[in-house]
Every structure is written in C-alpha cells, then in structure tokens.
Design a protein around this motif. Structure first.
Motif, PDB file in Angstrom:
ATOM      1  N   SER A  55       0.823  -1.209   0.000  1.00  9.50           N
ATOM      2  CA  SER A  55       0.000   0.000   0.000  1.00  9.50           C
ATOM      3  C   SER A  55       0.859   1.263   0.000  1.00  9.50           C
ATOM      4  O   SER A  55       1.775   1.407   0.809  1.00  9.50           O
ATOM      5  CB  SER A  55      -0.910   0.015   1.223  1.00  9.50           C
ATOM      6  OG  SER A  55      -1.596   1.247   1.309  1.00  9.50           O
ATOM      7  N   ASN A  79       0.442  -2.426  -8.778  1.00 13.83           N
ATOM      8  CA  ASN A  79       0.305  -1.653  -7.542  1.00 13.83           C
ATOM      9  C   ASN A  79      -0.620  -2.404  -6.589  1.00 13.83           C
ATOM     10  O   ASN A  79      -1.142  -3.474  -6.916  1.00 13.83           O
ATOM     11  CB  ASN A  79      -0.177  -0.222  -7.826  1.00 13.83           C
ATOM     12  CG  ASN A  79      -1.619  -0.132  -8.284  1.00 13.83           C
ATOM     13  OD1 ASN A  79      -2.395  -1.092  -8.254  1.00 13.83           O
ATOM     14  ND2 ASN A  79      -2.010   1.038  -8.730  1.00 13.83           N
ATOM     15  N   PHE A  80      -0.823  -1.860  -5.408  1.00 11.26           N
ATOM     16  CA  PHE A  80      -1.613  -2.511  -4.368  1.00 11.26           C
ATOM     17  C   PHE A  80      -3.069  -2.732  -4.796  1.00 11.26           C
ATOM     18  O   PHE A  80      -3.731  -3.646  -4.327  1.00 11.26           O
ATOM     19  CB  PHE A  80      -1.556  -1.675  -3.086  1.00 11.26           C
ATOM     20  CG  PHE A  80      -2.118  -2.359  -1.875  1.00 11.26           C
ATOM     21  CD1 PHE A  80      -1.435  -3.390  -1.254  1.00 11.26           C
ATOM     22  CD2 PHE A  80      -3.332  -1.958  -1.342  1.00 11.26           C
ATOM     23  CE1 PHE A  80      -1.942  -4.021  -0.127  1.00 11.26           C
ATOM     24  CE2 PHE A  80      -3.855  -2.577  -0.208  1.00 11.26           C
ATOM     25  CZ  PHE A  80      -3.155  -3.610   0.396  1.00 11.26           C
ATOM     26  N   SER A  81      -3.557  -1.908  -5.722  1.00  9.43           N
ATOM     27  CA  SER A  81      -4.931  -2.022  -6.198  1.00  9.43           C
ATOM     28  C   SER A  81      -5.070  -2.977  -7.372  1.00  9.43           C
ATOM     29  O   SER A  81      -6.171  -3.191  -7.870  1.00  9.43           O
ATOM     30  CB  SER A  81      -5.449  -0.641  -6.607  1.00  9.43           C
ATOM     31  OG  SER A  81      -5.426   0.229  -5.495  1.00  9.43           O
ATOM     32  N   ASN A 101       1.030   9.257  -3.133  1.00  5.98           N
ATOM     33  CA  ASN A 101       0.611   8.253  -2.143  1.00  5.98           C
ATOM     34  C   ASN A 101      -0.748   8.569  -1.525  1.00  5.98           C
ATOM     35  O   ASN A 101      -1.025   8.192  -0.402  1.00  5.98           O
ATOM     36  CB  ASN A 101       1.671   8.108  -1.047  1.00  5.98           C
ATOM     37  CG  ASN A 101       1.801   9.358  -0.210  1.00  5.98           C
ATOM     38  OD1 ASN A 101       1.395  10.444  -0.622  1.00  5.98           O
ATOM     39  ND2 ASN A 101       2.375   9.215   0.974  1.00  5.98           N
ATOM     40  N   THR A 103      -3.626   7.389  -2.445  1.00  6.39           N
ATOM     41  CA  THR A 103      -4.489   6.209  -2.477  1.00  6.39           C
ATOM     42  C   THR A 103      -3.637   4.977  -2.192  1.00  6.39           C
ATOM     43  O   THR A 103      -2.408   5.030  -2.291  1.00  6.39           O
ATOM     44  CB  THR A 103      -5.168   6.030  -3.851  1.00  6.39           C
ATOM     45  OG1 THR A 103      -4.156   5.780  -4.835  1.00  6.39           O
ATOM     46  CG2 THR A 103      -5.983   7.253  -4.244  1.00  6.39           C
ATOM     47  N   ALA A 104      -4.277   3.867  -1.878  1.00  8.03           N
ATOM     48  CA  ALA A 104      -3.534   2.632  -1.594  1.00  8.03           C
ATOM     49  C   ALA A 104      -2.728   2.170  -2.805  1.00  8.03           C
ATOM     50  O   ALA A 104      -1.612   1.690  -2.673  1.00  8.03           O
ATOM     51  CB  ALA A 104      -4.488   1.527  -1.135  1.00  8.03           C
TER      52      ALA A 104
END
Length: 114
Positions: A55, A79-81, A101, A103-104
């Motif tokens: 994240s 990415n984390f999403s 940074n 958003t997650a």
C-alpha cells in the motif's frame, strides 16, 4: 518520531506453484518473507510471475525500488490495487518510484534502466 526504512536487497525466485508475491513494508511486518527493498532481483522461470507492491498510503512519495529480472520469463509488477505498472522482461532493469501516495494503489513511475 519514527523513521521508516526498508531492506536493501531482496531475491525472489519464482518456482513451480509460486508465481505471485505480495511485498510488504518491513516496518509493518518484520517477519515478512517479501519486504519491499531498494533492489529486487527476480529469477522468474515460470510463466505468469507477478509482484504486487504494498500500500502506498503507508509510505511517502519518492520511495523507489529497482527490479532486475535475471530469469527466463517476464515478470509483471502491479500496484496494491491490482493495476499493472510495468512488465520486466528477461535481462531488464526497471526503476519504480512512488510519485503520489494519496491512495492505496498510489501512482508509480516506471523507468527502464539502460
């Protein structure tokens, strides 16, 4: 104040049955097998290798890693999403830098190194 840091080097070898790795911040989970690191060497000999970044909400813009693929198959970096950032082909090196940074998933800038 707590100053966060992360590992200098990580070696990931994808093998039969292991084709996806979720990186974690070492300051969140000190026992993680896959800490986000300054340099990540990937030996990807299995089709479909994936690296999932942690994240972006938990670190600052400017956080950077270099991913080096010394295997025989490309590895995808998400990415984390779950959004694809780049694909690192065999023998390639990519620098990946967090630029936002909020958003997650964050916004990661990918730059191929010579």
């Amino acid at each position: 104040p707590l100053q966060t840091s992360y590992s200098s080097y990580l070696d990931i070898t994808f093998s039969t049955g292991v084709t996806s790795v979720q990186l974690e911040w070492s300051f969140e989970n000190q026992n993680t097998l896959y800490p986000f690191s300054n340099v990540i060497q990937v030996i990807d000999n299995e089709e479909g290798g994936q690296i999932l970044l942690p994240s972006a909400l938990i670190t600052s813009a400017g956080t950077t890693t270099v991913i080096i693929n010394t295997g025989t198959e490309p590895v995808s970096v998400y990415n984390f999403s779950g959004t694809l950032i780049t694909e690192v082909a065999t023998t390639q090196q990519w620098q990946i830098t967090l630029t936002d940074n909020s958003t997650a998933g964050g916004i990661w800038l990918a730059l191929e190194l010579g």
